[in-house]
Design a protein around this motif. Structure first.
Motif, PDB file in Angstrom:
ATOM      1  N   ARG A  81      -3.527  13.325   5.725  1.00 14.15           N
ATOM      2  CA  ARG A  81      -3.537  11.863   5.742  1.00 14.15           C
ATOM      3  C   ARG A  81      -2.879  11.299   4.491  1.00 14.15           C
ATOM      4  O   ARG A  81      -2.166  10.292   4.541  1.00 14.15           O
ATOM      5  CB  ARG A  81      -4.975  11.360   5.870  1.00 14.15           C
ATOM      6  CG  ARG A  81      -5.574  11.545   7.267  1.00 14.15           C
ATOM      7  CD  ARG A  81      -6.873  10.781   7.418  1.00 14.15           C
ATOM      8  NE  ARG A  81      -7.917  11.327   6.569  1.00 14.15           N
ATOM      9  CZ  ARG A  81      -8.784  12.269   6.944  1.00 14.15           C
ATOM     10  NH1 ARG A  81      -8.711  12.767   8.175  1.00 14.15           N
ATOM     11  NH2 ARG A  81      -9.714  12.717   6.127  1.00 14.15           N
ATOM     12  N   THR A  91       0.851  11.573   4.851  1.00 14.63           N
ATOM     13  CA  THR A  91       1.364  10.570   5.784  1.00 14.63           C
ATOM     14  C   THR A  91       1.440   9.203   5.128  1.00 14.63           C
ATOM     15  O   THR A  91       2.414   8.455   5.305  1.00 14.63           O
ATOM     16  CB  THR A  91       0.462  10.508   7.028  1.00 14.63           C
ATOM     17  OG1 THR A  91       0.400  11.807   7.631  1.00 14.63           O
ATOM     18  CG2 THR A  91       1.000   9.502   8.029  1.00 14.63           C
ATOM     19  N   THR A  92       0.409   8.880   4.340  1.00 17.40           N
ATOM     20  CA  THR A  92       0.392   7.571   3.674  1.00 17.40           C
ATOM     21  C   THR A  92       1.470   7.475   2.604  1.00 17.40           C
ATOM     22  O   THR A  92       2.179   6.473   2.492  1.00 17.40           O
ATOM     23  CB  THR A  92      -0.992   7.333   3.036  1.00 17.40           C
ATOM     24  OG1 THR A  92      -1.997   7.418   4.050  1.00 17.40           O
ATOM     25  CG2 THR A  92      -1.041   5.965   2.376  1.00 17.40           C
ATOM     26  N   SER A 141      -9.650   9.619   1.968  1.00 15.86           N
ATOM     27  CA  SER A 141      -9.534   9.597   3.424  1.00 15.86           C
ATOM     28  C   SER A 141     -10.337   8.450   4.030  1.00 15.86           C
ATOM     29  O   SER A 141     -10.112   8.092   5.190  1.00 15.86           O
ATOM     30  CB  SER A 141     -10.015  10.927   4.010  1.00 15.86           C
ATOM     31  OG  SER A 141     -11.403  11.107   3.769  1.00 15.86           O
TER      32      SER A 141
END
Length: 361
Positions: free
Chosen positions: A118, A121-122, A272
């Motif tokens: 995550r 991806t961010t 997260s």
């Protein structure tokens, strides 16, 4: 050829004999040094395991000595009480928290790679950071590296079974050492020439006192850091607070590097959920380390030995390179040992400089 010429031909001059004797001595010392260095490299795991056993024995001996002094009793009886109490606490704590620890450990192994994915991806949404993210290993490799590190926490023998075997060896050998320490210390003293045995006893006693004080202080610090981390993460709402607190407490044995290693999975899990929670988690770890650095660490150093932070980090890098994670874990007590030896045997005895005395408590 006359008689003097014959004698000179048979017996070399005194100068040549002295040179030959020095060359032989230097060669012997060099060979001995190389042999010792090779033995250290080849038997590094065993030597580190022995040193860990000695640390455990010193801790048991000091605790039993304190108990025997506070409540007048035989020290052997005090040692039995100390060992039984520690095993009882560990056993009851493991029985009470084992299901929760096991569940959280499994979830941690699953959540960390997901949090890394995550995060990647961010971050990839920002062009500047995209190049940095491309250099990061995939989550599966991170999980494998973490899995390789955890069972090798002992690093004396491989695998989880080996790590558990290390713990058993350290405990049992430590108990035997602590039960009759004079048997082993007297044997070591007898290896020293008689004229230096009195000084050897002083060095031995100073080493024992220094390591015992450091271990007592560090044990208290680890307990405080572990409990504070678990409570703080629970109040913040970070998942898996218990197992993260246990990891933080155990890794606190390693100054400077340990808290960073413990904080990474906590911050990843918090990130997260939300960036704000990750920031609060970072502030929590910073606050705990500030309290430890300015309140707990000075108390430990006042009773033991004051090691400059740069020296500790350098020793961690050196021992980590030579012996792996076990070298990093034991770098601080090894540095404290070397500090005492250098101060007493080199600065005080060889240089005859008594001004650099150990700081009194």
């Amino acid at each position: 050829m006359n008689e003097h010429q014959k004698e000179d031909a048979v017996d070399p001059p005194p100068t040549q004999r002295r040179v030959a004797k020095r060359v032989t001595m230097i060669s012997g010392i060099a060979i001995l040094f190389i042999a010792l260095a090779a033995a250290v490299v080849l038997a590094a795991d065993a030597l580190l395991l022995i040193f860990a056993c000695i640390l455990c024995a010193i801790l048991f001996y000091k605790l039993s000595e304190i108990l025997a002094r506070r409540f007048p009793m035989n020290r052997t009886v005090a040692l039995v009480i100390v060992v039984a109490a520690l095993l009882g606490i560990i056993g009851i704590g493991s029985w009470a928290m084992a299901p929760q620890i096991s569940e959280q450990s499994t979830k941690l192994a699953q959540e960390v790679p997901a949090a890394v994915e995550r995060l990647k991806t961010t971050v990839e949404q920002h062009p500047i950071m995209k190049r940095v993210v491309a250099e990061l290993p995939p989550p599966e490799q991170i999980v494998k590296q973490m899995g390789d590190m955890v069972p090798n926490a002992g690093l004396f023998f491989g695998g989880v079974i080996g790590a558990l075997g290390n713990i058993v060896i350290i405990l049992f050998v430590g108990i035997y050492f602590a039960a009759s320490p004079h048997t082993y210390t007297a044997g070591a003293i007898r290896l020293v020439p008689k004229a230096r045995r009195s000084r050897a006893r002083e060095v031995q006693q100073e080493l024992g006192n220094t390591l015992a004080s450091w271990l007592l202080g560090k044990s208290a610090s680890m307990l405080i850091v572990g409990v504070a981390t678990s409570i703080g993460l629970s109040l913040l709402g970070v998942p898996l607070a218990l197992i993260l607190g246990i990891i933080a407490g155990l890794l606190d044995f390693i100054p400077y590097l340990g808290p960073i290693m413990a904080g990474v999975p906590a911050v990843l899990l918090a990130l997260s959920i939300s960036p704000d929670l990750a920031l609060y988690t970072v502030l929590l770890f910073l606050g705990i380390q500030l309290i430890e650095g300015y309140a707990l660490q000075p108390l430990i150093e006042a009773k033991a030995v004051d090691l400059p932070p740069a020296l500790v980090i350098v020793m961690q890098l050196i021992f980590g390179t030579l012996f792996g994670f076990a070298g990093v874990a034991l770098a601080t007590p090894l540095a404290a040992t070397l500090s005492v030896l250098v101060r007493m045997l080199y600065i005080e005895d060889i240089l005859d400089d008594r001004t650099a005395q150990k700081r009194s408590p």
